[in-house]
Scaffold this motif. Structure first.
Motif, short mmCIF file in Angstrom:
data_model
loop_
_atom_site.label_atom_id
_atom_site.label_comp_id
_atom_site.label_asym_id
_atom_site.label_seq_id
_atom_site.Cartn_x
_atom_site.Cartn_y
_atom_site.Cartn_z
N GLY A 1 -61.73 75.96 115.33
CA GLY A 1 -61.39 74.55 115.33
C GLY A 1 -62.54 73.68 115.80
N LYS A 2 -63.56 74.31 116.40
CA LYS A 2 -64.75 73.58 116.80
C LYS A 2 -65.68 73.46 115.59
CE LYS A 2 -64.70 75.39 121.53
NZ LYS A 2 -65.46 76.20 122.53
N THR A 3 -66.32 72.33 115.44
CA THR A 3 -67.25 72.13 114.34
C THR A 3 -68.56 71.60 114.91
OG1 THR A 3 -65.35 71.42 113.02
CG2 THR A 3 -67.51 71.03 112.08
N ALA A 4 -69.66 72.06 114.37
CA ALA A 4 -70.92 71.44 114.74
C ALA A 4 -70.85 69.96 114.37
CB ALA A 4 -72.07 72.12 113.99
N THR A 5 -71.41 69.11 115.20
CA THR A 5 -71.43 67.69 114.84
C THR A 5 -72.31 67.54 113.59
OG1 THR A 5 -73.41 67.19 116.14
CG2 THR A 5 -71.28 67.06 117.28
N PRO A 6 -72.12 66.46 112.84
CA PRO A 6 -72.99 66.25 111.69
C PRO A 6 -74.47 66.30 112.06
CG PRO A 6 -71.13 64.75 111.58
CD PRO A 6 -71.04 65.46 112.91
N ASP A 7 -74.83 65.77 113.22
CA ASP A 7 -76.23 65.80 113.66
C ASP A 7 -76.69 67.23 113.95
OD1 ASP A 7 -76.53 63.08 113.38
OD2 ASP A 7 -76.23 62.64 115.52
N GLN A 8 -75.82 68.04 114.58
CA GLN A 8 -76.17 69.43 114.86
C GLN A 8 -76.37 70.20 113.55
OE1 GLN A 8 -72.76 70.37 117.35
NE2 GLN A 8 -74.07 70.64 119.15
N ALA A 9 -75.46 69.98 112.62
CA ALA A 9 -75.58 70.66 111.32
C ALA A 9 -76.86 70.24 110.62
CB ALA A 9 -74.36 70.35 110.46
N GLN A 10 -77.11 68.95 110.60
CA GLN A 10 -78.30 68.43 109.93
C GLN A 10 -79.59 68.99 110.53
OE1 GLN A 10 -79.30 66.97 107.30
NE2 GLN A 10 -81.39 66.49 107.91
N ASP A 11 -79.63 69.08 111.86
CA ASP A 11 -80.83 69.59 112.53
C ASP A 11 -81.16 71.01 112.06
OD1 ASP A 11 -81.17 67.26 113.93
OD2 ASP A 11 -80.35 68.03 115.82
N VAL A 12 -80.14 71.87 111.99
CA VAL A 12 -80.38 73.26 111.60
C VAL A 12 -80.68 73.34 110.10
CG1 VAL A 12 -79.46 75.60 111.54
CG2 VAL A 12 -78.95 74.12 113.49
N HIS A 13 -79.97 72.57 109.30
CA HIS A 13 -80.23 72.57 107.86
C HIS A 13 -81.66 72.10 107.56
CE1 HIS A 13 -76.14 73.01 105.78
NE2 HIS A 13 -75.96 73.34 107.05
N ALA A 14 -82.11 71.08 108.27
CA ALA A 14 -83.48 70.58 108.07
C ALA A 14 -84.49 71.64 108.50
CB ALA A 14 -83.69 69.29 108.86
N MET A 15 -84.19 72.35 109.58
CA MET A 15 -85.08 73.43 110.04
C MET A 15 -85.16 74.52 108.97
SD MET A 15 -85.03 76.74 111.31
CE MET A 15 -83.41 76.98 112.03
N ILE A 16 -84.01 74.90 108.40
CA ILE A 16 -83.98 75.94 107.36
C ILE A 16 -84.78 75.49 106.14
CG2 ILE A 16 -82.51 77.18 105.72
CD1 ILE A 16 -80.29 77.12 107.88
N ARG A 17 -84.62 74.23 105.76
CA ARG A 17 -85.36 73.73 104.59
C ARG A 17 -86.87 73.75 104.86
NH1 ARG A 17 -82.71 71.90 100.56
NH2 ARG A 17 -80.96 71.08 101.76
N GLY A 18 -87.25 73.41 106.07
CA GLY A 18 -88.67 73.48 106.43
C GLY A 18 -89.19 74.90 106.40
N LEU A 19 -88.35 75.84 106.84
CA LEU A 19 -88.73 77.25 106.81
C LEU A 19 -88.91 77.73 105.37
CD1 LEU A 19 -89.18 79.99 108.21
CD2 LEU A 19 -86.69 80.30 108.19
N ILE A 20 -88.02 77.32 104.48
CA ILE A 20 -88.13 77.70 103.06
C ILE A 20 -89.43 77.14 102.47
CG2 ILE A 20 -87.10 77.45 100.77
CD1 ILE A 20 -85.63 79.43 102.58
N ALA A 21 -89.80 75.94 102.87
CA ALA A 21 -91.07 75.37 102.41
C ALA A 21 -92.25 76.23 102.86
CB ALA A 21 -91.23 73.94 102.92
N GLU A 22 -92.17 76.75 104.09
CA GLU A 22 -93.23 77.62 104.60
C GLU A 22 -93.25 78.96 103.87
OE1 GLU A 22 -92.91 78.17 108.81
OE2 GLU A 22 -92.64 76.02 109.21
N LEU A 23 -92.07 79.52 103.61
CA LEU A 23 -91.98 80.84 102.99
C LEU A 23 -92.28 80.79 101.50
CD1 LEU A 23 -88.72 82.19 104.71
CD2 LEU A 23 -91.08 82.85 105.23
N TYR A 24 -91.95 79.68 100.86
CA TYR A 24 -92.10 79.55 99.41
C TYR A 24 -92.95 78.34 99.06
CZ TYR A 24 -88.63 83.26 99.22
OH TYR A 24 -87.97 84.45 99.38
N SER A 25 -92.33 77.17 98.93
CA SER A 25 -93.06 75.94 98.63
C SER A 25 -92.15 74.76 98.92
CB SER A 25 -93.47 75.91 97.15
OG SER A 25 -92.33 75.75 96.32
N GLN A 26 -92.72 73.57 98.97
CA GLN A 26 -91.91 72.38 99.19
C GLN A 26 -90.99 72.14 98.01
OE1 GLN A 26 -91.86 70.50 102.15
NE2 GLN A 26 -89.98 69.82 101.13
N ASP A 27 -91.46 72.46 96.81
CA ASP A 27 -90.63 72.29 95.62
C ASP A 27 -89.38 73.15 95.71
OD1 ASP A 27 -90.18 71.30 92.85
OD2 ASP A 27 -90.43 73.41 92.34
#
Length: 251
Positions: free
Chosen positions: A175-201
């Protein structure tokens, strides 16, 4: 523009009649939805019946798990070819309950991701931290390790076949949910990691779902976050009204 992707993980719920009723109800409610990718992931024993029930609708079928070997003496396991044979398009790899209840490792999850891709299934790689890991400020370290190890050996040609699902373990079924800001922070981190592992595209194109007590009441605010591309829904996916409402909100 990343097309939203909403998937329902039914976990160990429903019986045969209830699975077909739910699937048929969703197929009817969502027959005109084309701006959102939709999938349901029922228990193995109901995959065939659910696949038949959603046939001809926008609703696709996924499995909750798989084994990485093609066939053989692996009692109790299910292969990718078996899943495709009963109509699966997607498969969840590394859900937190598989990791923390069953004991699956990053290395095993990685084998499953690669086997899914090789077979033509589209894997949903689930990652997320425990409550004690978040409280110890280890969220980014844990999730980075799970993403990096989960995608090890996945080529640049294949990476966009993968959806990443961030599910903080402390928010699953609680019943607990990450706040939208908490979710966004981790999602943005994951996207940045994918850019490092692969490419920005690649990072700009890969879809990252949020999971963990997602429901109709928080769908809009979660999906309003720039790096949240969809939802992996548990309990709310077990009711036609709730799950279809979430998808229509996104659409």
């Amino acid at each position: 523009m990343r097309k939203p992707f909403i998937a329902g993980n039914w976990k160990m719920n429903k019986d045969s009649a209830g699975s077909v009723e739910l699937a048929a109800g969703l197929a009817k409610e969502l027959k005109d939805v084309d701006s959102v990718d939709v999938a349901v992931c029922p228990p193995f024993v109901y995959l065939q019946a659910v696949s038949n029930a959603v046939s001809g609708s926008p609703v696709k079928v996924g499995a909750q798990n798989m084994y990485f070997e093609a066939n053989g003496a692996f009692t109790g396991e299910i292969s990718t070819d078996m899943l495709k044979d009963v109509g699966c398009t997607y498969v969840i790899c590394g859900h937190s309950e598989r990791r923390h209840v069953i004991g699956e490792t990053d290395e095993l999850v990685n084998k499953k991701v690669k086997a899914a891709i090789e077979s033509g299934l589209l894997p949903i790689l689930a990652v997320g931290e425990l409550l004690e890991e978040r409280e110890a400020d280890k969220t980014n370290d844990v999730v980075k390790t799970q993403v990096t190890k989960g995608l090890e050996g996945v080529s640049a040609d294949d990476i966009l076949k993968v959806t990443i699902a961030y599910e903080p373990v402390w928010a699953i079924g609680t019943g607990k949910t990450a706040t939208p800001d908490q979710a966004q922070d981790v999602h943005a981190m994951i996207r940045g990691l994918i850019a490092e592992l692969y490419s920005q595209d690649v990072a700009d194109k890969i879809r990252i779902q949020y999971g963990g007590s997602a429901k109709p009441a928080n769908t809009a605010e979660l999906m309003a976050q720039p790096d949240v591309d969809g939802l992996l829904v548990g309990g709310a996916s077990l009711k036609v009204e709730d799950f279809s409402k979430m998808i229509k909100t996104v659409a």
